[in-house]
Design a protein around this motif. Structure first.
Motif, PDB file in Angstrom:
ATOM      1  N   LEU A 205     -24.953  -6.875   9.531  1.00  0.00           N
ATOM      2  CA  LEU A 205     -23.752  -6.492   8.789  1.00  0.00           C
ATOM      3  C   LEU A 205     -23.381  -5.029   9.053  1.00  0.00           C
ATOM      4  N   VAL A 206     -24.382  -4.147   9.093  1.00  0.00           N
ATOM      5  CA  VAL A 206     -24.100  -2.735   9.377  1.00  0.00           C
ATOM      6  C   VAL A 206     -23.559  -2.588  10.804  1.00  0.00           C
ATOM      7  N   ALA A 207     -24.203  -3.247  11.760  1.00  0.00           N
ATOM      8  CA  ALA A 207     -23.745  -3.161  13.154  1.00  0.00           C
ATOM      9  C   ALA A 207     -22.337  -3.745  13.304  1.00  0.00           C
ATOM     10  N   GLY A 208     -22.069  -4.841  12.625  1.00  0.00           N
ATOM     11  CA  GLY A 208     -20.731  -5.434  12.676  1.00  0.00           C
ATOM     12  C   GLY A 208     -19.683  -4.516  12.074  1.00  0.00           C
ATOM     13  N   ALA A 209     -20.021  -3.869  10.958  1.00  0.00           N
ATOM     14  CA  ALA A 209     -19.077  -2.948  10.314  1.00  0.00           C
ATOM     15  C   ALA A 209     -18.815  -1.728  11.208  1.00  0.00           C
ATOM     16  N   LEU A 210     -19.859  -1.198  11.826  1.00  0.00           N
ATOM     17  CA  LEU A 210     -19.677  -0.056  12.721  1.00  0.00           C
ATOM     18  C   LEU A 210     -18.864  -0.440  13.962  1.00  0.00           C
ATOM     19  N   THR A 211     -19.093  -1.642  14.476  1.00  0.00           N
ATOM     20  CA  THR A 211     -18.322  -2.112  15.630  1.00  0.00           C
ATOM     21  C   THR A 211     -16.853  -2.301  15.255  1.00  0.00           C
ATOM     22  N   LEU A 212     -16.613  -2.833  14.069  1.00  0.00           N
ATOM     23  CA  LEU A 212     -15.248  -3.000  13.583  1.00  0.00           C
ATOM     24  C   LEU A 212     -14.564  -1.639  13.434  1.00  0.00           C
ATOM     25  N   ALA A 213     -15.290  -0.667  12.894  1.00  0.00           N
ATOM     26  CA  ALA A 213     -14.732   0.688  12.749  1.00  0.00           C
ATOM     27  C   ALA A 213     -14.439   1.300  14.118  1.00  0.00           C
ATOM     28  N   ALA A 214     -15.329   1.095  15.079  1.00  0.00           N
ATOM     29  CA  ALA A 214     -15.100   1.613  16.431  1.00  0.00           C
ATOM     30  C   ALA A 214     -13.873   0.962  17.058  1.00  0.00           C
ATOM     31  N   GLY A 215     -13.713  -0.327  16.848  1.00  0.00           N
ATOM     32  CA  GLY A 215     -12.539  -1.022  17.367  1.00  0.00           C
ATOM     33  C   GLY A 215     -11.254  -0.512  16.735  1.00  0.00           C
ATOM     34  N   ALA A 216     -11.290  -0.266  15.418  1.00  0.00           N
ATOM     35  CA  ALA A 216     -10.105   0.262  14.733  1.00  0.00           C
ATOM     36  C   ALA A 216      -9.782   1.665  15.240  1.00  0.00           C
ATOM     37  N   ALA A 217     -10.820   2.483  15.439  1.00  0.00           N
ATOM     38  CA  ALA A 217     -10.603   3.840  15.960  1.00  0.00           C
ATOM     39  C   ALA A 217     -10.009   3.785  17.363  1.00  0.00           C
ATOM     40  N   ALA A 218     -10.507   2.880  18.188  1.00  0.00           N
ATOM     41  CA  ALA A 218      -9.975   2.742  19.547  1.00  0.00           C
ATOM     42  C   ALA A 218      -8.513   2.297  19.512  1.00  0.00           C
ATOM     43  N   ALA A 219      -8.196   1.383  18.621  1.00  0.00           N
ATOM     44  CA  ALA A 219      -6.817   0.895  18.525  1.00  0.00           C
ATOM     45  C   ALA A 219      -5.861   1.996  18.078  1.00  0.00           C
ATOM     46  N   VAL A 220      -6.340   2.882  17.219  1.00  0.00           N
ATOM     47  CA  VAL A 220      -5.477   3.945  16.697  1.00  0.00           C
ATOM     48  C   VAL A 220      -5.372   5.118  17.666  1.00  0.00           C
ATOM     49  N   TRP A 221      -6.510   5.541  18.256  1.00  0.00           N
ATOM     50  CA  TRP A 221      -6.517   6.805  18.990  1.00  0.00           C
ATOM     51  C   TRP A 221      -6.449   6.690  20.503  1.00  0.00           C
ATOM     52  N   LEU A 222      -6.809   5.585  21.075  1.00  0.00           N
ATOM     53  CA  LEU A 222      -6.730   5.485  22.532  1.00  0.00           C
ATOM     54  C   LEU A 222      -5.292   5.223  22.955  1.00  0.00           C
ATOM     55  N   PRO A 223      -4.844   5.853  24.027  1.00  0.00           N
ATOM     56  CA  PRO A 223      -3.457   5.646  24.475  1.00  0.00           C
ATOM     57  C   PRO A 223      -3.256   4.241  25.026  1.00  0.00           C
ATOM     58  N   ARG A 224      -2.053   3.767  24.875  1.00  0.00           N
ATOM     59  CA  ARG A 224      -1.687   2.454  25.406  1.00  0.00           C
ATOM     60  C   ARG A 224      -1.354   2.594  26.884  1.00  0.00           C
ATOM     61  N   ARG A 225      -1.601   1.543  27.643  1.00  0.00           N
ATOM     62  CA  ARG A 225      -1.224   1.531  29.061  1.00  0.00           C
ATOM     63  C   ARG A 225       0.015   0.672  29.225  1.00  0.00           C
ATOM     64  N   SER A 226       0.895   1.126  30.066  1.00  0.00           N
ATOM     65  CA  SER A 226       2.102   0.369  30.346  1.00  0.00           C
ATOM     66  C   SER A 226       1.805  -0.667  31.424  1.00  0.00           C
ATOM     67  N   THR A 227       2.318  -1.874  31.235  1.00  0.00           N
ATOM     68  CA  THR A 227       2.140  -2.908  32.251  1.00  0.00           C
ATOM     69  C   THR A 227       3.327  -2.966  33.194  1.00  0.00           C
ATOM     70  N   SER A 228       4.355  -2.143  32.924  1.00  0.00           N
ATOM     71  CA  SER A 228       5.545  -2.166  33.773  1.00  0.00           C
ATOM     72  C   SER A 228       5.571  -0.980  34.727  1.00  0.00           C
ATOM     73  N   CYS A 229       4.419  -0.474  35.045  1.00  0.00           N
ATOM     74  CA  CYS A 229       4.319   0.708  35.901  1.00  0.00           C
ATOM     75  C   CYS A 229       4.630   0.343  37.351  1.00  0.00           C
ATOM     76  N   VAL A 230       5.541   1.073  37.944  1.00  0.00           N
ATOM     77  CA  VAL A 230       5.908   0.859  39.337  1.00  0.00           C
ATOM     78  C   VAL A 230       5.437   2.068  40.129  1.00  0.00           C
ATOM     79  N   PRO A 231       4.746   1.873  41.268  1.00  0.00           N
ATOM     80  CA  PRO A 231       4.275   3.017  42.057  1.00  0.00           C
ATOM     81  C   PRO A 231       5.407   3.993  42.341  1.00  0.00           C
ATOM     82  N   GLY A 232       5.126   5.278  42.012  1.00  0.00           N
ATOM     83  CA  GLY A 232       6.117   6.320  42.250  1.00  0.00           C
ATOM     84  C   GLY A 232       6.951   6.650  41.037  1.00  0.00           C
ATOM     85  N   SER A 233       6.938   5.802  40.003  1.00  0.00           N
ATOM     86  CA  SER A 233       7.727   6.090  38.810  1.00  0.00           C
ATOM     87  C   SER A 233       6.875   6.844  37.802  1.00  0.00           C
ATOM     88  N   GLU A 234       7.522   7.505  36.869  1.00  0.00           N
ATOM     89  CA  GLU A 234       6.784   8.234  35.846  1.00  0.00           C
ATOM     90  C   GLU A 234       6.794   7.437  34.552  1.00  0.00           C
TER      91      GLU A 234
END
Length: 193
Positions: free
Chosen positions: A145-174
């Motif tokens: 239960l503790v490991a599951g709660a910590l993993t859930l918290a890590a997942g929530a932190a990743a969802a909030v703080w990690l940047p999103r990646r664009s899937t529409s990226c074209v080489p050479g575009s910004e």
């Protein structure tokens, strides 16, 4: 995120263990957690390596490996400590009514219980074994239960703080101020400017 969600689900499966569960529940836990950890590790590696410039790839790889090793060691130590402390506490609590009849060594911890079972009065052996099994499960459930709660918290932190990646990226575009890299020397030169 889906990898961490699988790991959380695996810990929920493990937290449902009973002394009678047997190995199938552990096998289900290992399969689900293994897939989830593999997915999370792949995404984590991609995130770390995508955050460093190409000329610093060795540094990114080293940071990735070091954080994974430290995280694994800390996770194992934390879960082991929780399992040990909860199981010993549970064993002492369940055997306290019989403390005068049991040798100290037989009620010290769940490993000693089996080792010193011959020193336990025959009428109490089944009680001691059942108490040791339940004590182990109590520790296992708490650690899961503790490991599951910590993993859930890590997942929530990743969802909030990690940047999103664009899937529409074209080489050479910004996109988000970064020049996407298509693996050619030219794309790296564009990114450096």
């Amino acid at each position: 995120m889906s990898g961490l969600a699988l790991v959380v689900a695996a810990f929920v499966v493990l937290a449902g263990a009973t002394p009678e569960s047997g190995y199938p529940r552990v096998a289900v836990f290992q399969i689900i957690a293994g897939f989830g950890a593999g997915m999370a590790a792949t995404a984590g590696t991609g995130s770390v390596m995508g955050a460093v410039p190409a000329q610093r790839a060795a540094l990114g790889s080293a940071i990735n490996d070091a954080t994974r090793q430290v995280g694994s060691a800390v996770g194992v130590a934390l879960q082991g400590s929780i399992l040990a402390s909860v199981s010993v506490s549970s064993l002492h609590r369940s055997l306290s009514p019989y403390s005068a009849q049991l040798p100290e060594a037989a009620r010290a911890d769940i490993l000693s219980t089996r080792l010193y079972l011959a020193d336990v009065p025959p009428a109490l052996r089944s009680v001691v074994l059942a108490s040791a099994r339940q004590a182990f499960i109590d520790g296992l459930i708490t650690a899961a239960l503790v490991a599951g709660a910590l993993t859930l918290a890590a997942g929530a932190a990743a969802a909030v703080w990690l940047p999103r990646r664009s899937t529409s990226c074209v080489p050479g575009s910004e996109v988000d101020g970064a020049v996407p890299r298509d693996g050619t020397a030219e794309s790296y030169e564009r990114a450096e400017r």
